[in-house]
Design a protein around this motif. Structure first.
Motif, PDB file in Angstrom:
ATOM      1  N   VAL A 225       0.841  -1.204   0.000  1.00 29.94           N
ATOM      2  CA  VAL A 225       0.000   0.000   0.000  1.00 29.94           C
ATOM      3  C   VAL A 225       0.874   1.251   0.000  1.00 29.94           C
ATOM      4  N   ARG A 226       1.919   1.231   0.794  1.00 27.78           N
ATOM      5  CA  ARG A 226       2.841   2.386   0.832  1.00 27.78           C
ATOM      6  C   ARG A 226       3.570   2.565  -0.491  1.00 27.78           C
ATOM      7  N   GLY A 227       3.642   1.491  -1.292  1.00 22.83           N
ATOM      8  CA  GLY A 227       4.309   1.566  -2.578  1.00 22.83           C
ATOM      9  C   GLY A 227       3.401   1.913  -3.739  1.00 22.83           C
ATOM     10  N   ALA A 248      -3.949   1.199   7.904  1.00 18.59           N
ATOM     11  CA  ALA A 248      -4.277   2.566   8.332  1.00 18.59           C
ATOM     12  C   ALA A 248      -4.845   3.328   7.137  1.00 18.59           C
ATOM     13  N   LEU A 249      -6.076   3.814   7.252  1.00 19.72           N
ATOM     14  CA  LEU A 249      -6.758   4.410   6.104  1.00 19.72           C
ATOM     15  C   LEU A 249      -6.136   5.721   5.647  1.00 19.72           C
ATOM     16  N   ASN A 250      -5.349   6.346   6.504  1.00 19.95           N
ATOM     17  CA  ASN A 250      -4.696   7.577   6.054  1.00 19.95           C
ATOM     18  C   ASN A 250      -3.727   7.309   4.906  1.00 19.95           C
ATOM     19  N   LEU A 251      -3.246   6.078   4.798  1.00 16.30           N
ATOM     20  CA  LEU A 251      -2.362   5.735   3.684  1.00 16.30           C
ATOM     21  C   LEU A 251      -3.097   5.824   2.351  1.00 16.30           C
ATOM     22  N   SER A 257      -5.620   6.554  -3.151  1.00 22.94           N
ATOM     23  CA  SER A 257      -5.563   5.181  -3.646  1.00 22.94           C
ATOM     24  C   SER A 257      -6.741   4.369  -3.117  1.00 22.94           C
ATOM     25  N   ALA A 258      -6.843   3.121  -3.545  1.00 26.60           N
ATOM     26  CA  ALA A 258      -8.018   2.319  -3.219  1.00 26.60           C
ATOM     27  C   ALA A 258      -7.636   0.875  -2.935  1.00 26.60           C
TER      28      ALA A 258
END
Length: 336
Positions: A225-227, A248-251, A257-258
């Motif tokens: 997700v971070r990528g 963490a939804l802030n990501l 992104s989704a």
């Protein structure tokens, strides 16, 4: 006839082969003489009561089967006795015959063997639906595939290339990654020896990937997700690692992104006509030589426990298939 029987949700070691009555055809169904059946990770989860669907017991596991139609029920016009087919059976595949609703059954091209067919439907249909319908992947986008040498992962690599994406394959060994390159991966990451997050930055010039195909779950999901790139999409395919990640939804907010769930079986039930169109496209690609299922090994029915173990322990590359012996062509657990 012989079939593997699950009498209660319990460790898969308690499964046994028994003699059971042959299935009777009902209206809207066909009966298939099974030549081969694909082994899937969720088969093991299902017999232990850990899967999202829990069949009534006793039942025979095995969701995908290939063989010849030997009986056709009232109301079925599209399929005929003698047709070579594959089927999304749901259950019943680890046996010599199975009754299946006709809408779950698809003719196979002459070029496709029963063993190839048995390892084709769930993996290719899942990946095709994920990339085409859910991610709506576009030519030129970059895609990361986690668990890229597994059953669904390898089809995602192959279909991603077919759909024009740049594919980064991530797996746990150099041997598995070599197979991914054979199936079209542009770049590879060994996440046992390399830092996944750092390598993604290097391979995308810090921009991230447009699509992540994730059948693994666990701690790699957050890294993926971070990528993600701006407007990136992570496809939730499954949780082979055993852990369902908490994100963490802030990501998602920061990159717009989704996270997108993919459950092909539910899609096939809710939209059978669209699903049939997708399967037809896959069959056309196979007939034209654009797809080649990777069958790691074939096992006879009486060695189902060994076959299921290698899938559940995630030591396999591609697909493992049970062969009933109806055609007398089983390979005793050796690479196909």
């Amino acid at each position: 006839m012989k079939a593997v029987i699950c009498k209660e949700f319990a460790p898969r070691a308690q499964l046994r082969i028994e003699e059971v009555p042959e299935p009777l055809v009902k209206p809207g169904q066909v009966v298939i003489r099974i030549e081969a059946c694909g082994i899937n990770f969720f088969d093991g989860l299902m017999v232990e009561g850990k899967y999202q669907t829990k069949p009534e017991r006793p039942f025979t596991p095995g969701s995908e089967a290939a063989g010849t139609i030997i009986a056709v029920g009232d109301g079925v016009e599209r399929l005929k006795v003698g047709a070579r087919v594959l089927a999304f059976a749901g259950i019943g595949g680890y046996g010599e015959q199975v009754a299946v609703d006709a809408w779950k059954v698809f003719p196979i091209p002459a070029e496709m063997s029963f063993v190839e067919a048995a390892g084709f439907l769930i993996t290719y249909a899942t990946s095709h639906h994920a990339l085409k319908d859910r991610a709506q992947i576009r030519p030129g986008e970059t895609m990361l595939v986690l668990g890229a040498a597994g059953g669904v992962g390898l089809t995602a690599v192959e279909l991603g290339k077919q759909m024009g994406a740049r594919v980064i394959a991530a797996a746990s060994s150099d041997e598995k990654l070599a197979l991914c390159r054979e199936y079209g991966a542009d770049e590879t990451i060994n996440y046992s020896t390399e830092d996944l997050r750092q390598r993604l930055k290097e391979l995308t010039d810090g921009q991230g990937v447009d699509v992540v195909y994730d059948p693994v779950g666990g701690n790699m999901t957050e890294t993926a997700v971070r990528g993600l790139a701006l407007f990136g999409r992570l496809l939730v395919i499954g949780f082979a690692a055993g852990d369902i990640p908490k994100i963490a939804l802030n990501l998602l907010l920061l990159k717009q992104s989704a996270l997108i769930g993919v459950f092909w079986g539910a899609y096939a039930r809710s939209a059978p006509e669209k699903n049939a169109e997708n399967i037809a496209e896959l069959m056309d690609w196979f007939a034209k030589g654009k797809l080649r299922p990777h069958i790691s090994a074939e096992y006879p029915l009486d060695r189902f426990a060994e076959a299921l173990d290698v899938v559940m322990e995630r030591t396999v590359k591609g697909k493992v298939v049970l062969v009933t012996g109806n055609s007398g062509h089983s390979k005793e657990g050796v690479p196909a």
